[in-house]
Design an enzyme around this catalytic site. Structure first.
Site, short mmCIF file in Angstrom:
data_model
loop_
_atom_site.label_atom_id
_atom_site.label_comp_id
_atom_site.label_asym_id
_atom_site.label_seq_id
_atom_site.Cartn_x
_atom_site.Cartn_y
_atom_site.Cartn_z
N ARG A 1 -12.32 -8.10 -5.95
CA ARG A 1 -12.85 -7.66 -4.74
C ARG A 1 -13.16 -6.40 -4.42
NH1 ARG A 1 -9.23 -9.06 -0.10
NH2 ARG A 1 -7.70 -7.64 -0.26
N ARG B 1 1.76 -4.92 -3.88
CA ARG B 1 1.69 -5.09 -2.60
C ARG B 1 2.46 -6.78 -2.89
NH1 ARG B 1 -4.62 -4.55 -2.62
NH2 ARG B 1 -4.42 -5.30 0.26
N LYS C 1 -8.03 -13.36 5.16
CA LYS C 1 -7.81 -13.10 6.16
C LYS C 1 -9.14 -12.50 6.68
CE LYS C 1 -3.41 -10.43 6.17
NZ LYS C 1 -3.96 -10.32 4.76
N ARG D 1 3.24 -6.65 10.49
CA ARG D 1 3.47 -6.82 8.68
C ARG D 1 4.88 -6.76 8.33
NH1 ARG D 1 -2.06 -5.18 6.30
NH2 ARG D 1 -2.47 -5.57 3.86
N ARG E 1 -11.43 -1.47 -4.89
CA ARG E 1 -10.09 -0.73 -4.05
C ARG E 1 -9.61 0.24 -4.68
NH1 ARG E 1 -8.13 -4.04 1.86
NH2 ARG E 1 -6.89 -3.46 0.55
P1 AMP Z 1 -5.26 -4.38 4.04
O1 AMP Z 1 -6.59 -4.04 3.71
O2 AMP Z 1 -4.77 -4.95 4.68
O3 AMP Z 1 -5.22 -5.30 3.00
O4 AMP Z 1 -4.26 -3.42 4.10
C1 AMP Z 1 -4.39 -1.86 2.79
C2 AMP Z 1 -3.13 -1.12 3.44
O5 AMP Z 1 -3.11 -0.31 4.35
C3 AMP Z 1 -2.22 -2.11 3.08
O6 AMP Z 1 -1.33 -1.99 1.92
C4 AMP Z 1 -0.98 -0.51 3.47
O7 AMP Z 1 -0.36 0.67 2.93
C5 AMP Z 1 -1.37 -0.53 4.74
N1 AMP Z 1 -1.52 -1.73 5.78
C6 AMP Z 1 -2.01 -1.78 6.56
N2 AMP Z 1 -1.51 -3.04 7.96
C7 AMP Z 1 -0.57 -2.18 7.22
C8 AMP Z 1 0.69 -3.27 8.75
N3 AMP Z 1 0.15 -3.50 9.09
N4 AMP Z 1 2.02 -2.16 8.40
C9 AMP Z 1 2.08 -1.19 6.83
N5 AMP Z 1 0.90 -0.98 6.04
C10 AMP Z 1 -0.40 -1.32 6.87
#
Ligand code: AMP
Length: 218
Positions: A127, A171, A13, A88, A160
């Site tokens: 990553r 996740r 994404k 999400r 990360r």
């Molecule tokens: P990402 O970088 O999009 O993989 O997001 C990293 C982390 O941020 C996720 O594993 C969640 O803990 C939190 N997070 C990001 N976007 C959301 C969302 N829309 N709803 C809830 N938690 C989120």
């Protein structure tokens, strides 16, 4: 155009969002980046966010909806946006629809990028990201020119904290339980475009483009 990018972690994404951002001159609004920025502060909310992220769990809806909708109100997002990682959950999707509708706006297309679990786990664990400019690398398929230094801005790269294999599994489980229903929500509204994220990057780009052309022609 208001675009939502949906799909499991590791589907690509972020890579697609960055490319669409420069091609269509739309801001990429990534909820994960917003949380990573907030979490650098020394506040109770920052510490709470850190704990959810470290466990691989979602940040609660109320807080997530509040920070993302606030960002969508900024001037650069008023003529279109690319939402990456939000919504999400079903309550987030409903809150987004309500907020946009109140202003005569709506989601125009949802790009649903998919890949099998073994591909996702391998990609996520390799990553590497830049905490300064959010560039994304892969230790195997797209390494930086100099070891752990960002090609774009020269900042030190990092892995990360939520990308060790145990947290990755949480996740992916959370995604399957809470986010897959969001694809059905948009599918019922005729907004979903499914994209095979295992194809090579050029092919994925082409498929994304033809989907956007198809939706805007309607
Ligand atoms: P990402 O970088 O999009 O993989 O997001 C990293 C982390 O941020 C996720 O594993 C969640 O803990 C939190 N997070 C990001 N976007 C959301 C969302 N829309 N709803 C809830 N938690 C989120």
């Amino acid at each position: 155009m208001n675009i939502v990018l949906l799909g499991p972690p590791g589907a690509g994404k972020g890579t697609q969002a960055k490319r669409l951002q420069s091609e269509y001159s739309l801001p990429q609004i990534a909820s994960g980046d917003i949380f990573r920025a907030i979490r650098r502060d020394d506040t109770p909310v920052a510490r709470q966010i850190q704990e959810y992220m470290d466990r691989g769990e979602y940040v609660p809806d109320q807080l997530t909806i509040e920070v993302v909708l606030k960002r969508l109100d900024e001037p650069d997002a008023r003529n279109g946006f690319i939402l990456d990682g939000f919504p999400r959950t079903l309550p987030q999707a409903a809150a987004l629809d309500r907020a946009l509708e109140q202003e005569g706006r709506k989601v125009n297309v949802v790009l649903y990028i998919t890949a099998p679990t073994d591909v996702l786990v391998a990609r996520i664990c390799d990553r590497i990201i830049c905490p300064n400019c959010n560039a994304i690398y892969n230790a195997v398929t797209k390494p930086p020119a100099y070891d752990m230094i960002c090609d774009n801005c020269g900042h030190a790269l990092e892995r990360r904290t939520d990308e060790d294999p145990e947290v990755v599994r949480v996740r992916l489980d959370t995604y399957a339980k809470q986010t897959r229903p969001v694809a059905d929500y948009y599918g019922e509204r005729g907004l979903l475009c499914e994209i095979d994220g295992t194809l090579d990057m050029e092919q994925v780009h082409e498929n994304v483009d033809s989907c956007l052309v198809g939706k805007s022609a309607r």
